[in-house]
Write a protein that holds these residues in place. Structure first.
Motif, PDB file in Angstrom:
ATOM      1  N   UNK A 104       5.315  -2.060   0.000  1.00 22.63           N
ATOM      2  CA  UNK A 104       6.135  -0.971  -0.548  1.00 22.63           C
ATOM      3  C   UNK A 104       5.840   0.385   0.088  1.00 22.63           C
ATOM      4  N   UNK A 105       4.674   0.523   0.706  1.00 23.59           N
ATOM      5  CA  UNK A 105       4.240   1.828   1.208  1.00 23.59           C
ATOM      6  C   UNK A 105       5.242   2.468   2.178  1.00 23.59           C
ATOM      7  N   UNK A 106       5.743   1.753   3.204  1.00 24.57           N
ATOM      8  CA  UNK A 106       6.682   2.394   4.125  1.00 24.57           C
ATOM      9  C   UNK A 106       7.967   2.868   3.440  1.00 24.57           C
ATOM     10  N   UNK A 107       8.312   2.229   2.334  1.00 23.25           N
ATOM     11  CA  UNK A 107       9.548   2.586   1.638  1.00 23.25           C
ATOM     12  C   UNK A 107       9.395   3.830   0.768  1.00 23.25           C
ATOM     13  N   UNK A 108       8.184   4.117   0.303  1.00 26.66           N
ATOM     14  CA  UNK A 108       8.018   5.258  -0.615  1.00 26.66           C
ATOM     15  C   UNK A 108       7.391   6.483   0.052  1.00 26.66           C
ATOM     16  N   UNK A 109       6.808   6.319   1.233  1.00 28.52           N
ATOM     17  CA  UNK A 109       6.212   7.467   1.934  1.00 28.52           C
ATOM     18  C   UNK A 109       7.275   8.277   2.663  1.00 28.52           C
ATOM     19  N   UNK A 110       7.163   9.590   2.590  1.00 22.23           N
ATOM     20  CA  UNK A 110       8.021  10.467   3.390  1.00 22.23           C
ATOM     21  C   UNK A 110       7.566  10.390   4.850  1.00 22.23           C
ATOM     22  N   UNK A 111       8.456  10.644   5.810  1.00 24.26           N
ATOM     23  CA  UNK A 111       8.034  10.696   7.214  1.00 24.26           C
ATOM     24  C   UNK A 111       6.871  11.687   7.377  1.00 24.26           C
ATOM     25  N   UNK A 112       5.810  11.234   8.041  1.00 24.26           N
ATOM     26  CA  UNK A 112       4.620  12.064   8.204  1.00 24.26           C
ATOM     27  C   UNK A 112       3.632  11.950   7.065  1.00 24.26           C
ATOM     28  N   UNK A 113       4.051  11.318   5.956  1.00 21.91           N
ATOM     29  CA  UNK A 113       3.160  11.146   4.810  1.00 21.91           C
ATOM     30  C   UNK A 113       2.009  10.215   5.131  1.00 21.91           C
ATOM     31  N   UNK A 114       0.898  10.383   4.431  1.00 21.26           N
ATOM     32  CA  UNK A 114      -0.322   9.626   4.704  1.00 21.26           C
ATOM     33  C   UNK A 114      -0.620   8.602   3.614  1.00 21.26           C
ATOM     34  N   UNK A 115      -1.233   7.493   4.019  1.00 19.30           N
ATOM     35  CA  UNK A 115      -1.762   6.515   3.077  1.00 19.30           C
ATOM     36  C   UNK A 115      -3.229   6.284   3.418  1.00 19.30           C
ATOM     37  N   UNK A 116      -4.088   6.350   2.388  1.00 17.00           N
ATOM     38  CA  UNK A 116      -5.530   6.147   2.561  1.00 17.00           C
ATOM     39  C   UNK A 116      -5.973   5.047   1.604  1.00 17.00           C
ATOM     40  N   UNK A 117      -6.567   3.990   2.145  1.00 17.94           N
ATOM     41  CA  UNK A 117      -6.992   2.858   1.315  1.00 17.94           C
ATOM     42  C   UNK A 117      -8.470   2.565   1.556  1.00 17.94           C
ATOM     43  N   UNK A 118      -9.220   2.495   0.451  1.00 22.64           N
ATOM     44  CA  UNK A 118     -10.656   2.177   0.506  1.00 22.64           C
ATOM     45  C   UNK A 118     -10.834   0.740   0.035  1.00 22.64           C
ATOM     46  N   UNK A 119     -11.440  -0.082   0.884  1.00 21.53           N
ATOM     47  CA  UNK A 119     -11.693  -1.485   0.545  1.00 21.53           C
ATOM     48  C   UNK A 119     -13.192  -1.728   0.424  1.00 21.53           C
ATOM     49  N   UNK A 120     -13.525  -2.868  -0.221  1.00 31.31           N
ATOM     50  CA  UNK A 120     -14.946  -3.183  -0.449  1.00 31.31           C
ATOM     51  C   UNK A 120     -15.345  -4.581   0.007  1.00 31.31           C
ATOM     52  N   UNK A 121     -14.393  -5.342   0.541  1.00 31.46           N
ATOM     53  CA  UNK A 121     -14.774  -6.616   1.151  1.00 31.46           C
ATOM     54  C   UNK A 121     -13.801  -6.952   2.266  1.00 31.46           C
ATOM     55  N   UNK A 122     -14.217  -7.880   3.108  1.00 33.12           N
ATOM     56  CA  UNK A 122     -13.506  -8.152   4.360  1.00 33.12           C
ATOM     57  C   UNK A 122     -12.087  -8.673   4.146  1.00 33.12           C
ATOM     58  N   UNK A 123     -11.857  -9.379   3.044  1.00 33.95           N
ATOM     59  CA  UNK A 123     -10.523  -9.925   2.783  1.00 33.95           C
ATOM     60  C   UNK A 123      -9.494  -8.802   2.666  1.00 33.95           C
ATOM     61  N   UNK A 124      -9.841  -7.789   1.872  1.00 26.68           N
ATOM     62  CA  UNK A 124      -8.953  -6.635   1.697  1.00 26.68           C
ATOM     63  C   UNK A 124      -8.847  -5.824   2.984  1.00 26.68           C
ATOM     64  N   UNK A 125      -9.988  -5.579   3.601  1.00 32.29           N
ATOM     65  CA  UNK A 125     -10.001  -4.733   4.801  1.00 32.29           C
ATOM     66  C   UNK A 125      -9.137  -5.329   5.900  1.00 32.29           C
ATOM     67  N   UNK A 126      -9.200  -6.642   6.060  1.00 32.34           N
ATOM     68  CA  UNK A 126      -8.400  -7.316   7.087  1.00 32.34           C
ATOM     69  C   UNK A 126      -6.902  -7.132   6.822  1.00 32.34           C
ATOM     70  N   UNK A 127      -6.510  -7.263   5.555  1.00 37.13           N
ATOM     71  CA  UNK A 127      -5.107  -7.102   5.196  1.00 37.13           C
ATOM     72  C   UNK A 127      -4.617  -5.686   5.502  1.00 37.13           C
ATOM     73  N   UNK A 128      -5.417  -4.699   5.110  1.00 35.00           N
ATOM     74  CA  UNK A 128      -5.038  -3.294   5.320  1.00 35.00           C
ATOM     75  C   UNK A 128      -4.976  -2.980   6.813  1.00 35.00           C
ATOM     76  N   UNK A 129      -5.995  -3.413   7.536  1.00 36.29           N
ATOM     77  CA  UNK A 129      -6.034  -3.177   8.989  1.00 36.29           C
ATOM     78  C   UNK A 129      -4.797  -3.744   9.679  1.00 36.29           C
ATOM     79  N   UNK A 130      -4.471  -4.994   9.373  1.00 38.48           N
ATOM     80  CA  UNK A 130      -3.330  -5.651  10.017  1.00 38.48           C
ATOM     81  C   UNK A 130      -2.002  -5.013   9.639  1.00 38.48           C
ATOM     82  N   UNK A 131      -1.882  -4.628   8.371  1.00 38.06           N
ATOM     83  CA  UNK A 131      -0.617  -4.021   7.945  1.00 38.06           C
ATOM     84  C   UNK A 131      -0.433  -2.647   8.581  1.00 38.06           C
TER      85      UNK A 131
END
Length: 308
Positions: A224-251
């Motif tokens: 959903x992030x690309x659909x709700x962010x304005x152009x130039x808007x930022x997304x910051x995600x903090x993860x705590x294990x490799x499963x989440x981090x891998x998903x965020x990195x790839x996306x």
């Protein structure tokens, strides 16, 4: 408004300054804190917002509402962030300037024994972040098949002996074994491999992820992030294990969760809607590592909506 000390007793926000800097907050912007918790990161966002700025705060845990500030700029949504776009639309917020998600479990959830998240305290085998839900860790252990438990322990906890653990639970489980955290740990002792605390932590992580559908919720949020962010808007995600981090990195890198299959006769026209800001994840500095043990496994990744 609760004092900052109270907020940090509830949950000490990790990578605090780094996250706020990464969001590049505009005083008149609209920002979303997907995981309000103790309100630490939200407090920092509000301090940087002017009178016309707005903060939309999501949290599915009813306990978090006690930390809400008396601030007319805050809109609180007592829901899982997987419903981000739905509730932004309902509240007539078409697009936002920044999104923050501090994933995982809050210190408060870990420190209250009756929530059942921690191996340090006895309490019911619960682990629900949203206590309106009906599935608990006890439910999973009582009702899941051997194959389903194998999937949970292997995929979500990377437990070394997942197969034999799943078989052991299904063969020997009784209501008494699954009543409390301590009873379950005692029950598991014959299966422990290596350091008991590390082993129990992996098993509990796997159960918690299953109970709260954490990876599915993260997947739905990312999409959903690309659909709700304005152009130039930022997304910051903090993860705590490799499963989440891998998903965020790839996306962040590809703009989709599944990499596109290469076709020998077709050229792809898909362009990622996100631009990666952090080539490598931001991690805690020495001082924070000293003050907050939880920051050891924290990784912050940042991306911006591509200005098409």
């Amino acid at each position: 408004m609760n004092s900052p000390d109270h907020l940090y007793d509830y949950h000490l926000p990790v990578l605090y300054q780094e996250t706020l800097e990464a969001l590049d907050i505009k005083p008149d912007g609209i920002y979303v804190d997907c995981t309000f918790g103790g309100g630490g990161h939200s407090k920092g966002i509000l301090e940087r917002l002017g009178p016309s700025g707005r903060l939309v705060a999501f949290d599915q845990d009813a306990d978090a509402q006690a930390n809400l500030p008396e601030d007319s700029r805050v809109l609180f949504i007592p829901q899982n962030f997987r419903y981000l776009q739905r509730f932004l639309r309902l509240n007539e917020v078409p697009a936002v300037d920044g999104i923050l998600a501090d994933l995982g479990v809050s210190s408060h959830q870990f420190d209250v024994g009756e929530r059942g998240f921690s191996i340090r305290f006895d309490g019911p085998l619960d682990m629900r972040m949203d206590r309106r839900g009906t599935t608990t860790a006890k439910t999973v252990l009582e009702q899941f098949s051997e194959q389903e438990l194998l999937r949970v322990f292997s995929n979500y906890g990377e437990v070394s002996n997942s197969k034999s653990l799943a078989k052991y639970i299904v063969t020997h489980r009784t209501a008494g074994h699954l009543k409390t955290v301590q009873a379950f740990k005692d029950f598991l002792h014959p299966m422990v491999k290596g350091n008991p605390n590390k082993y129990f932590a992996q098993v509990f992580q796997a159960l918690r992820i299953q109970v709260n559908e954490e990876l599915l919720s993260l997947q739905e949020l990312l999409e959903q992030i690309p659909q709700v962010l304005k152009p130039g808007g930022r997304v910051a995600i903090i993860t705590f294990h490799s499963l989440e981090d891998r998903m965020v990195k790839n996306f962040f890198k590809n703009g989709r969760l599944e990499p596109e299959e290469e076709h020998p006769f077709l050229n792809s026209t898909f362009k990622s809607p996100l631009t990666v800001i952090t080539r490598k994840p931001i991690t805690a500095q020495a001082q924070e590592l000293k003050e907050n043990n939880r920051s050891r496994s924290a990784k912050l990744r940042v991306a911006a909506k591509t200005d098409l």
